[in-house]
Design an enzyme around this catalytic site. Structure first.
Site, mmCIF file in Angstrom:
data_model
loop_
_atom_site.group_PDB
_atom_site.id
_atom_site.type_symbol
_atom_site.label_atom_id
_atom_site.label_comp_id
_atom_site.label_asym_id
_atom_site.label_seq_id
_atom_site.Cartn_x
_atom_site.Cartn_y
_atom_site.Cartn_z
ATOM 1 N N GLY A 24 -5.345 10.003 -8.612
ATOM 2 C CA GLY A 24 -5.199 8.540 -8.586
ATOM 3 C C GLY A 24 -6.287 7.905 -7.750
ATOM 4 N N ALA A 25 -7.539 8.296 -8.019
ATOM 5 C CA ALA A 25 -8.646 7.930 -7.116
ATOM 6 C C ALA A 25 -9.332 6.616 -7.490
ATOM 7 C CB ALA A 25 -9.682 9.059 -7.107
ATOM 8 N N ASN A 26 -8.870 5.969 -8.558
ATOM 9 C CA ASN A 26 -9.560 4.743 -8.987
ATOM 10 C C ASN A 26 -9.018 3.495 -8.315
ATOM 11 O OD1 ASN A 26 -7.318 5.594 -10.829
ATOM 12 N ND2 ASN A 26 -7.543 3.488 -11.528
ATOM 13 N N GLY A 28 -6.468 1.591 -4.913
ATOM 14 C CA GLY A 28 -5.698 1.622 -3.676
ATOM 15 C C GLY A 28 -6.065 2.732 -2.699
ATOM 16 N N GLY A 30 -6.007 6.000 -3.041
ATOM 17 C CA GLY A 30 -6.809 7.109 -3.575
ATOM 18 C C GLY A 30 -8.290 6.800 -3.500
ATOM 19 N N SER A 155 6.704 8.374 1.354
ATOM 20 C CA SER A 155 6.907 6.962 1.680
ATOM 21 C C SER A 155 8.145 6.860 2.565
ATOM 22 C CB SER A 155 7.146 6.195 0.370
ATOM 23 O OG SER A 155 7.718 4.926 0.633
ATOM 24 N N TYR A 181 12.599 5.861 -7.497
ATOM 25 C CA TYR A 181 11.408 5.949 -6.627
ATOM 26 C C TYR A 181 11.766 6.728 -5.358
ATOM 27 C CZ TYR A 181 7.251 4.666 -3.922
ATOM 28 O OH TYR A 181 6.084 4.716 -3.171
HETATM 29 N N1 LIG Z 1 0.784 1.051 -1.047
HETATM 30 C C1 LIG Z 1 1.833 1.322 -0.291
HETATM 31 O O1 LIG Z 1 2.275 0.464 0.522
HETATM 32 C C2 LIG Z 1 2.524 2.633 -0.385
HETATM 33 C C3 LIG Z 1 3.660 2.851 0.416
HETATM 34 C C4 LIG Z 1 4.273 4.111 0.395
HETATM 35 C C5 LIG Z 1 3.770 5.107 -0.395
HETATM 36 N N2 LIG Z 1 2.675 4.869 -1.197
HETATM 37 C C6 LIG Z 1 2.200 5.980 -2.041
HETATM 38 O O2 LIG Z 1 0.793 6.009 -2.051
HETATM 39 C C7 LIG Z 1 0.324 6.616 -3.258
HETATM 40 C C8 LIG Z 1 -0.844 5.813 -3.813
HETATM 41 O O3 LIG Z 1 -0.384 4.537 -4.234
HETATM 42 P P1 LIG Z 1 -1.230 3.185 -4.055
HETATM 43 O O4 LIG Z 1 -0.466 2.344 -3.124
HETATM 44 O O5 LIG Z 1 -2.647 3.467 -3.781
HETATM 45 O O6 LIG Z 1 -1.028 2.543 -5.513
HETATM 46 P P2 LIG Z 1 -2.061 2.177 -6.678
HETATM 47 O O7 LIG Z 1 -3.145 1.305 -6.174
HETATM 48 O O8 LIG Z 1 -1.207 1.674 -7.795
HETATM 49 O O9 LIG Z 1 -2.666 3.584 -7.067
HETATM 50 C C9 LIG Z 1 -1.916 4.546 -7.751
HETATM 51 C C10 LIG Z 1 -2.843 5.512 -8.429
HETATM 52 O O10 LIG Z 1 -2.054 6.484 -9.123
HETATM 53 C C11 LIG Z 1 -2.531 6.582 -10.445
HETATM 54 N N3 LIG Z 1 -1.518 7.013 -11.400
HETATM 55 C C12 LIG Z 1 -0.401 6.382 -11.792
HETATM 56 N N4 LIG Z 1 0.224 7.080 -12.760
HETATM 57 C C13 LIG Z 1 -0.531 8.186 -12.980
HETATM 58 C C14 LIG Z 1 -0.433 9.283 -13.868
HETATM 59 N N5 LIG Z 1 0.557 9.392 -14.784
HETATM 60 N N6 LIG Z 1 -1.381 10.248 -13.827
HETATM 61 C C15 LIG Z 1 -2.404 10.160 -12.945
HETATM 62 N N7 LIG Z 1 -2.574 9.127 -12.099
HETATM 63 C C16 LIG Z 1 -1.635 8.151 -12.118
HETATM 64 C C17 LIG Z 1 -3.018 5.184 -10.775
HETATM 65 O O11 LIG Z 1 -3.856 5.218 -11.911
HETATM 66 P P3 LIG Z 1 -3.930 3.967 -12.948
HETATM 67 O O12 LIG Z 1 -4.895 2.980 -12.358
HETATM 68 O O13 LIG Z 1 -4.412 4.575 -14.205
HETATM 69 O O14 LIG Z 1 -2.539 3.400 -13.064
HETATM 70 C C18 LIG Z 1 -3.733 4.839 -9.486
HETATM 71 O O15 LIG Z 1 -5.006 5.416 -9.470
HETATM 72 C C19 LIG Z 1 1.551 6.716 -4.176
HETATM 73 O O16 LIG Z 1 2.002 8.047 -4.190
HETATM 74 C C20 LIG Z 1 2.593 5.829 -3.500
HETATM 75 O O17 LIG Z 1 3.916 6.259 -3.735
HETATM 76 C C21 LIG Z 1 2.052 3.661 -1.199
#
Ligand SMILES: NC(=O)c1ccc[n+]([C@@H]2O[C@H](COP(=O)([O-])OP(=O)(O)OC[C@H]3O[C@@H](n4cnc5c(N)ncnc54)[C@H](OP(=O)(O)O)[C@@H]3O)[C@@H](O)[C@H]2O)c1
Length: 316
Positions: A24-26, A28, A30, A155, A181
């Site tokens: 998920g490197a594209n 947030g 990642g 989380s 979730y």
């Molecule tokens: N942000 C927060 O406040 C927060 C809080 C607690 C935990 N987290 C955890 O942090 C991690 C990263 O989340 P983020 O906040 O950076 O959210 P994000 O910006 O939505 O990034 C999520 C990443 O996961 C990818 N992804 C989603 N479904 C996928 C799939 N089926 N196969 C491969 N990649 C997939 C997305 O790709 P696409 O662009 O293609 O959708 C995107 O690159 C998650 O595990 C989340 O549960 C985040």
């Protein structure tokens, strides 16, 4: 354990020669995690779901890092598709003979009820089962790379989670986005802790460490704000929230702090762990249940068809 409370990415040290995968490197966290690892000299394989997103991710790191981004590589991976995970693993094995850091970061949050291509409830399927299958497919490289680390993103929402092994996929109308979730983020911790117990039992020189970002402004909640009248609410909620760069720090510390131990969990040190510098934090008692961890492991092997042969020894 290093008790430092002011850790930043300046503490990453020199990661030259290390090979990392960030799922998920594209977007947030990642993208922020990839940037920091690249800046520290690691060779980073940034996984994305489409080639368009790969190009955008590559452009983003080149724009911010210039030459340092030369060690960025992109590969396609859809964690909601076991066949895509198999293809990714084959491609990765064809190109690399070591894996120092596997950052199991990708995730979805509180989506409407839907199934992955393999028929799994999508949040458990993507966040846990996809990463379980990926880690299992890469286990040979993790085991043969001295000091390799697997970092699992969880989380504070793991506290909402409960395991119900007769109904892991929330069938018969029992699905709620929040409970699913929570279950997926609890599963990330049960997996991370059990993986370390199995590394220890098998004498594998690798660490399994968990992390959570607190709250950071990323794309994770975008789908909850897709009605026009909710968009101002998103801007309001994002006021004062951590940036992805800040949110990535617990992951980066879990991946590199030399004093981290297997089974550690890193998160922000501020009130309710919402924000702040990354420190060691505690997860709830349920996440430490060895009974649930073993049941989840057995069920994950059955569902994904990925057997961790070399880590067979069940823990006590
Ligand atoms: N942000 C927060 O406040 C927060 C809080 C607690 C935990 N987290 C955890 O942090 C991690 C990263 O989340 P983020 O906040 O950076 O959210 P994000 O910006 O939505 O990034 C999520 C990443 O996961 C990818 N992804 C989603 N479904 C996928 C799939 N089926 N196969 C491969 N990649 C997939 C997305 O790709 P696409 O662009 O293609 O959708 C995107 O690159 C998650 O595990 C989340 O549960 C985040």
């Amino acid at each position: 354990m290093n008790a430092r409370t002011d850790w930043t990415e300046a503490d990453l040290g020199d990661l030259s020669g290390k090979v990392a995968i960030v799922t998920g490197a594209n977007s947030g966290l990642g993208l922020a995690t990839s940037r920091a690892l690249l800046a520290a000299g690691a060779h980073v394989v940034m996984t994305t779901r489409t080639s368009e997103k790969a190009a955008t991710a590559q452009a983003a790191v080149v724009e911010s890092l210039g030459n340092a981004a030369a060690v960025a590589e992109t590969m396609l991976l859809d964690l909601a598709d076991l066949e895509s995970i198999r293809r990714f693993s084959e491609e990765f094995h064809g190109k690399h003979s070591r894996l120092d850091l596997l950052i199991n970061n990708a995730g979805i949050m509180m989506t409407d009820a839907q199934l992955t291509i393999d028929g799994f409830e999508s949040q458990l399927g993507t966040n846990h089962l996809g990463h379980f299958a990926l880690t299992g497919r890469l286990l040979d490289l993790i085991e043969s790379t001295p000091g390799a680390r697997v970092v699992s993103l969880s989380s504070v929402a793991h506290r909402w989670g409960f395991m119900e092994f007769g109904n892991l996929m929330f069938q018969n109308g029992s699905y709620t986005p929040r409970a699913a979730y929570g279950r997926s983020k609890l599963a990330n911790l049960l997996f991370a802790y059990e993986l370390q117990r199995r590394f220890d039992a098998a004498g594998v020189d690798a660490l399994s460490v968990a992390a959570h970002p607190g709250t950071a402004g990323t794309g994770l909640a975008d789908h909850l704000f897709n009605r026009w009248y909710l968009r101002p609410l998103k801007s309001l909620l994002f006021l004062g929230i951590q940036t992805p760069r800040q949110g990535a720090r617990p992951t980066l510390r879990a991946a590199t702090d030399e004093d981290a131990a297997g089974g550690d969990f890193f998160g922000p040190r501020g009130r309710n762990e919402h924000r702040g510098a990354p420190v060691r934090v505690e997860s709830n008692a349920t996440s430490h249940s060895q009974v649930d961890a073993q049941k989840l492991w057995t069920e994950s092997e059955r569902l994904t068809g990925i057997n961790y042969e070399s880590l067979r020894t069940p823990t006590k």
